[in-house]
Design a protein around this motif. Structure first.
Motif, PDB file in Angstrom:
ATOM      1  N   MET A   1       0.826  -1.205   0.000  1.00 50.37           N
ATOM      2  CA  MET A   1       0.000   0.000   0.000  1.00 50.37           C
ATOM      3  C   MET A   1       0.862   1.257   0.000  1.00 50.37           C
ATOM      4  O   MET A   1       1.973   1.260   0.518  1.00 50.37           O
ATOM      5  CB  MET A   1      -0.885   0.042   1.250  1.00 50.37           C
ATOM      6  N   SER A   2       0.279   2.306  -0.570  1.00 47.20           N
ATOM      7  CA  SER A   2       0.960   3.605  -0.525  1.00 47.20           C
ATOM      8  C   SER A   2       0.769   4.213   0.858  1.00 47.20           C
ATOM      9  O   SER A   2      -0.039   3.748   1.657  1.00 47.20           O
ATOM     10  CB  SER A   2       0.373   4.545  -1.583  1.00 47.20           C
ATOM     11  N   ARG A   3       1.504   5.270   1.124  1.00 42.67           N
ATOM     12  CA  ARG A   3       1.402   5.921   2.429  1.00 42.67           C
ATOM     13  C   ARG A   3      -0.016   6.452   2.669  1.00 42.67           C
ATOM     14  O   ARG A   3      -0.560   6.344   3.753  1.00 42.67           O
ATOM     15  CB  ARG A   3       2.429   7.045   2.534  1.00 42.67           C
ATOM     16  N   GLY A   4      -0.613   7.036   1.646  1.00 41.16           N
ATOM     17  CA  GLY A   4      -1.975   7.549   1.774  1.00 41.16           C
ATOM     18  C   GLY A   4      -2.982   6.453   2.073  1.00 41.16           C
ATOM     19  O   GLY A   4      -3.904   6.634   2.877  1.00 41.16           O
ATOM     20  N   GLN A   5      -2.813   5.307   1.427  1.00 47.10           N
ATOM     21  CA  GLN A   5      -3.711   4.183   1.677  1.00 47.10           C
ATOM     22  C   GLN A   5      -3.548   3.660   3.103  1.00 47.10           C
ATOM     23  O   GLN A   5      -4.523   3.319   3.768  1.00 47.10           O
ATOM     24  CB  GLN A   5      -3.437   3.056   0.675  1.00 47.10           C
ATOM     25  N   ARG A   6      -2.308   3.634   3.588  1.00 44.33           N
ATOM     26  CA  ARG A   6      -2.071   3.188   4.962  1.00 44.33           C
ATOM     27  C   ARG A   6      -2.703   4.153   5.965  1.00 44.33           C
ATOM     28  O   ARG A   6      -3.284   3.739   6.961  1.00 44.33           O
ATOM     29  CB  ARG A   6      -0.576   3.065   5.236  1.00 44.33           C
ATOM     30  N   ASP A   7      -2.576   5.459   5.693  1.00 43.92           N
ATOM     31  CA  ASP A   7      -3.180   6.446   6.583  1.00 43.92           C
ATOM     32  C   ASP A   7      -4.695   6.305   6.613  1.00 43.92           C
ATOM     33  O   ASP A   7      -5.321   6.381   7.675  1.00 43.92           O
ATOM     34  CB  ASP A   7      -2.792   7.860   6.168  1.00 43.92           C
ATOM     35  N   THR A   8      -5.298   6.082   5.455  1.00 40.54           N
ATOM     36  CA  THR A   8      -6.750   5.885   5.387  1.00 40.54           C
ATOM     37  C   THR A   8      -7.157   4.640   6.161  1.00 40.54           C
ATOM     38  O   THR A   8      -8.141   4.659   6.914  1.00 40.54           O
ATOM     39  CB  THR A   8      -7.207   5.768   3.921  1.00 40.54           C
ATOM     40  N   LEU A   9      -6.421   3.569   6.010  1.00 36.29           N
ATOM     41  CA  LEU A   9      -6.710   2.332   6.731  1.00 36.29           C
ATOM     42  C   LEU A   9      -6.574   2.542   8.234  1.00 36.29           C
ATOM     43  O   LEU A   9      -7.406   2.086   9.015  1.00 36.29           O
ATOM     44  CB  LEU A   9      -5.787   1.210   6.260  1.00 36.29           C
TER      45      LEU A   9
ATOM     46  N   GLU B   1      -6.962   5.322   9.931  1.00 39.51           N
ATOM     47  CA  GLU B   1      -8.095   6.110  10.404  1.00 39.51           C
ATOM     48  C   GLU B   1      -9.347   5.250  10.534  1.00 39.51           C
ATOM     49  O   GLU B   1     -10.104   5.382  11.488  1.00 39.51           O
ATOM     50  CB  GLU B   1      -8.356   7.277   9.456  1.00 39.51           C
ATOM     51  N   GLN B   2      -9.560   4.363   9.572  1.00 40.31           N
ATOM     52  CA  GLN B   2     -10.727   3.490   9.616  1.00 40.31           C
ATOM     53  C   GLN B   2     -10.648   2.531  10.802  1.00 40.31           C
ATOM     54  O   GLN B   2     -11.638   2.310  11.489  1.00 40.31           O
ATOM     55  CB  GLN B   2     -10.856   2.687   8.313  1.00 40.31           C
ATOM     56  N   LEU B   3      -9.471   1.985  11.044  1.00 42.76           N
ATOM     57  CA  LEU B   3      -9.320   1.051  12.148  1.00 42.76           C
ATOM     58  C   LEU B   3      -9.437   1.754  13.493  1.00 42.76           C
ATOM     59  O   LEU B   3     -10.010   1.210  14.438  1.00 42.76           O
ATOM     60  CB  LEU B   3      -7.977   0.317  12.054  1.00 42.76           C
ATOM     61  N   GLN B   4      -8.914   2.948  13.603  1.00 39.75           N
ATOM     62  CA  GLN B   4      -9.007   3.679  14.855  1.00 39.75           C
ATOM     63  C   GLN B   4     -10.445   4.064  15.160  1.00 39.75           C
ATOM     64  O   GLN B   4     -10.831   4.142  16.309  1.00 39.75           O
ATOM     65  CB  GLN B   4      -8.136   4.930  14.819  1.00 39.75           C
ATOM     66  N   GLY B   5     -11.241   4.299  14.153  1.00 39.05           N
ATOM     67  CA  GLY B   5     -12.625   4.671  14.367  1.00 39.05           C
ATOM     68  C   GLY B   5     -13.497   3.525  14.813  1.00 39.05           C
ATOM     69  O   GLY B   5     -14.634   3.718  15.207  1.00 39.05           O
ATOM     70  N   LYS B   6     -12.983   2.301  14.787  1.00 42.03           N
ATOM     71  CA  LYS B   6     -13.781   1.124  15.126  1.00 42.03           C
ATOM     72  C   LYS B   6     -13.706   0.735  16.589  1.00 42.03           C
ATOM     73  O   LYS B   6     -14.280  -0.250  16.989  1.00 42.03           O
ATOM     74  CB  LYS B   6     -13.337  -0.082  14.266  1.00 42.03           C
ATOM     75  N   VAL B   7     -13.014   1.491  17.419  1.00 45.70           N
ATOM     76  CA  VAL B   7     -12.914   1.164  18.834  1.00 45.70           C
ATOM     77  C   VAL B   7     -14.235   1.514  19.500  1.00 45.70           C
ATOM     78  O   VAL B   7     -14.716   2.629  19.407  1.00 45.70           O
ATOM     79  CB  VAL B   7     -11.755   1.940  19.509  1.00 45.70           C
ATOM     80  N   THR B   8     -14.855   0.561  20.154  1.00 44.69           N
ATOM     81  CA  THR B   8     -16.124   0.791  20.826  1.00 44.69           C
ATOM     82  C   THR B   8     -15.890   1.175  22.276  1.00 44.69           C
ATOM     83  O   THR B   8     -14.768   1.111  22.773  1.00 44.69           O
ATOM     84  CB  THR B   8     -16.996  -0.477  20.775  1.00 44.69           C
ATOM     85  N   GLY B   9     -16.961   1.543  22.947  1.00 45.03           N
ATOM     86  CA  GLY B   9     -16.858   1.930  24.347  1.00 45.03           C
ATOM     87  C   GLY B   9     -16.357   0.797  25.219  1.00 45.03           C
ATOM     88  O   GLY B   9     -15.549   1.003  26.109  1.00 45.03           O
TER      89      GLY B   9
END
Length: 131
Positions: free
Chosen positions: A16-24, A26-34
């Motif tokens: 993956m490119s750096r931009g794709q890694r950053d997008t991934l 962000e997506q993974l960090q947003g999946k943390v639940t309470g």
């Protein structure tokens, strides 16, 4: 996920490119639940070896309160959890703490952080000082 699928996924990650890694990321960090946030807090503070009140080392589990394990000291008979005597003690909405931390890292204002996390601006102000 099987080990072969995971290996294939990791090879794709390396391409993956750096931009794709950053997008991934962000997506993974947003999946943390309470619930996961509370587990992270307990794991980081899991080394409860002494009573914060008297320093006694004879402790035993004493139920749960607000999704946190409570302990009781055999010496002073007082109960406590992993957040006792920390800046995070008695703060509510533990499931939103990680989202608020991200808002602080992004340097959002108190009102913007409150809106993004779904909390009141007064709560946002209190959390900013405690965190």
């Amino acid at each position: 996920m099987k080990a072969t699928e995971f290996k294939t996924w990791m090879e794709a990650f390396n391409r993956m490119s750096r931009g794709q890694r950053d997008t991934l990321r962000e997506q993974l960090q947003g999946k943390v639940t309470g619930d996961e946030g509370v587990k992270l807090i307990e794991q980081s503070l899991a080394d409860v070896s002494a009573c914060p009140h008297c320093g006694g080392t004879e402790l035993y589990r004493w139920g749960n309160s607000c999704d946190l394990q409570r302990y009781r000291c055999r010496h002073c008979q007082r109960t406590f959890n992993t957040l006792t005597y920390t800046p995070l003690a008695r703060l509510r909405h533990k499931g939103k703490w990680l989202n608020y931390e991200r808002a602080m890292v992004q340097a959002l204002s108190i009102r913007q952080a409150a809106a993004s996390c779904g909390i009141a601006k007064n709560t946002s102000f209190k959390w900013r000082h405690r965190f």
